[in-house]
Scaffold this motif. Structure first.
Motif, PDB file in Angstrom:
ATOM      1  N   MET A  81      -6.396 -34.678  14.494  1.00 44.62           N
ATOM      2  CA  MET A  81      -5.831 -35.981  14.285  1.00 44.62           C
ATOM      3  C   MET A  81      -4.611 -36.140  15.198  1.00 44.62           C
ATOM      4  N   LYS A  82      -4.525 -37.289  15.854  1.00 47.99           N
ATOM      5  CA  LYS A  82      -3.382 -37.598  16.705  1.00 47.99           C
ATOM      6  C   LYS A  82      -2.383 -38.410  15.898  1.00 47.99           C
ATOM      7  N   ILE A  83      -1.119 -38.021  15.997  1.00 49.62           N
ATOM      8  CA  ILE A  83      -0.066 -38.656  15.208  1.00 49.62           C
ATOM      9  C   ILE A  83       1.049 -39.150  16.130  1.00 49.62           C
ATOM     10  N   ILE A  84       1.537 -40.343  15.847  1.00 45.67           N
ATOM     11  CA  ILE A  84       2.684 -40.898  16.557  1.00 45.67           C
ATOM     12  C   ILE A  84       3.849 -40.939  15.576  1.00 45.67           C
ATOM     13  N   PHE A  85       4.924 -40.242  15.914  1.00 48.09           N
ATOM     14  CA  PHE A  85       6.144 -40.312  15.120  1.00 48.09           C
ATOM     15  C   PHE A  85       6.960 -41.462  15.696  1.00 48.09           C
ATOM     16  N   LEU A  86       7.070 -42.543  14.960  1.00 50.48           N
ATOM     17  CA  LEU A  86       7.631 -43.770  15.491  1.00 50.48           C
ATOM     18  C   LEU A  86       9.001 -44.079  14.897  1.00 50.48           C
ATOM     19  N   ASP A  87       9.993 -44.151  15.759  1.00 52.89           N
ATOM     20  CA  ASP A  87      11.328 -44.611  15.396  1.00 52.89           C
ATOM     21  C   ASP A  87      11.417 -46.053  15.897  1.00 52.89           C
ATOM     22  N   ILE A  88      11.385 -47.023  15.000  1.00 56.74           N
ATOM     23  CA  ILE A  88      11.252 -48.416  15.430  1.00 56.74           C
ATOM     24  C   ILE A  88      12.526 -49.021  15.984  1.00 56.74           C
ATOM     25  N   ASP A  89      13.692 -48.509  15.604  1.00 57.91           N
ATOM     26  CA  ASP A  89      14.938 -49.106  16.058  1.00 57.91           C
ATOM     27  C   ASP A  89      15.090 -48.931  17.564  1.00 57.91           C
ATOM     28  N   GLY A  90      15.154 -50.036  18.286  1.00 62.23           N
ATOM     29  CA  GLY A  90      15.251 -49.993  19.734  1.00 62.23           C
ATOM     30  C   GLY A  90      13.902 -49.886  20.408  1.00 62.23           C
ATOM     31  N   VAL A  91      12.844 -49.761  19.634  1.00 56.82           N
ATOM     32  CA  VAL A  91      11.489 -49.697  20.189  1.00 56.82           C
ATOM     33  C   VAL A  91      10.754 -50.991  19.876  1.00 56.82           C
ATOM     34  N   LEU A  92      10.615 -51.324  18.611  1.00 55.52           N
ATOM     35  CA  LEU A  92       9.952 -52.562  18.216  1.00 55.52           C
ATOM     36  C   LEU A  92      10.942 -53.704  18.007  1.00 55.52           C
ATOM     37  N   ASN A  93      12.184 -53.369  17.831  1.00 55.51           N
ATOM     38  CA  ASN A  93      13.241 -54.384  17.800  1.00 55.51           C
ATOM     39  C   ASN A  93      14.317 -53.942  18.773  1.00 55.51           C
ATOM     40  N   SER A  94      14.814 -54.857  19.568  1.00 51.03           N
ATOM     41  CA  SER A  94      15.780 -54.483  20.595  1.00 51.03           C
ATOM     42  C   SER A  94      16.733 -55.634  20.864  1.00 51.03           C
ATOM     43  N   ASP A  95      17.801 -55.345  21.580  1.00 52.63           N
ATOM     44  CA  ASP A  95      18.740 -56.390  21.979  1.00 52.63           C
ATOM     45  C   ASP A  95      18.054 -57.431  22.858  1.00 52.63           C
ATOM     46  N   THR A  96      17.168 -56.981  23.724  1.00 51.18           N
ATOM     47  CA  THR A  96      16.458 -57.901  24.609  1.00 51.18           C
ATOM     48  C   THR A  96      15.650 -58.899  23.797  1.00 51.18           C
ATOM     49  N   TRP A  97      14.937 -58.420  22.780  1.00 45.65           N
ATOM     50  CA  TRP A  97      14.139 -59.296  21.925  1.00 45.65           C
ATOM     51  C   TRP A  97      15.032 -60.270  21.164  1.00 45.65           C
ATOM     52  N   GLU A  98      16.123 -59.761  20.589  1.00 43.48           N
ATOM     53  CA  GLU A  98      16.995 -60.603  19.780  1.00 43.48           C
ATOM     54  C   GLU A  98      17.749 -61.646  20.606  1.00 43.48           C
ATOM     55  N   LYS A  99      17.824 -61.461  21.905  1.00 47.32           N
ATOM     56  CA  LYS A  99      18.476 -62.434  22.792  1.00 47.32           C
ATOM     57  C   LYS A  99      17.468 -63.382  23.438  1.00 47.32           C
TER      58      LYS A  99
END
Length: 53
Positions: free
Chosen positions: A1-19
Motif C-alpha cells: 500500500m502506498k501512503i501519503i503523509f500530508l501536512d496541509i498547512d502551506g500545501v493545500l492552503n497558502s498565502d498565495t491562495w488567500e491573496k
C-alpha cells in the motif's frame, strides 16, 4: 500500500491562495483549500493509488 503523509498547512492552503481574487471574491465555495492544489493532490492519489494519512 502506498501512503501519503500530508501536512496541509502551506500545501493545500497558502498565502498565495488567500491573496488570490478567487479566494477574496468567494468564487470557490470551499475557500479553505486552493482548488488547484486539491486537483494536483487528487491526480497524485489517482495515479499512484495512494492513501492519505
Amino acid at each position: 500500500m502506498k501512503i501519503i503523509f500530508l501536512d496541509i498547512d502551506g500545501v493545500l492552503n497558502s498565502d498565495t491562495w488567500e491573496k488570490s481574487d478567487e479566494y477574496i471574491n468567494g468564487e470557490y465555495p470551499e475557500k479553505m483549500f486552493d482548488p488547484n492544489t486539491v486537483n494536483l493532490l487528487n491526480k497524485i492519489i489517482s495515479e499512484t493509488e495512494s492513501k492519505i494519512v
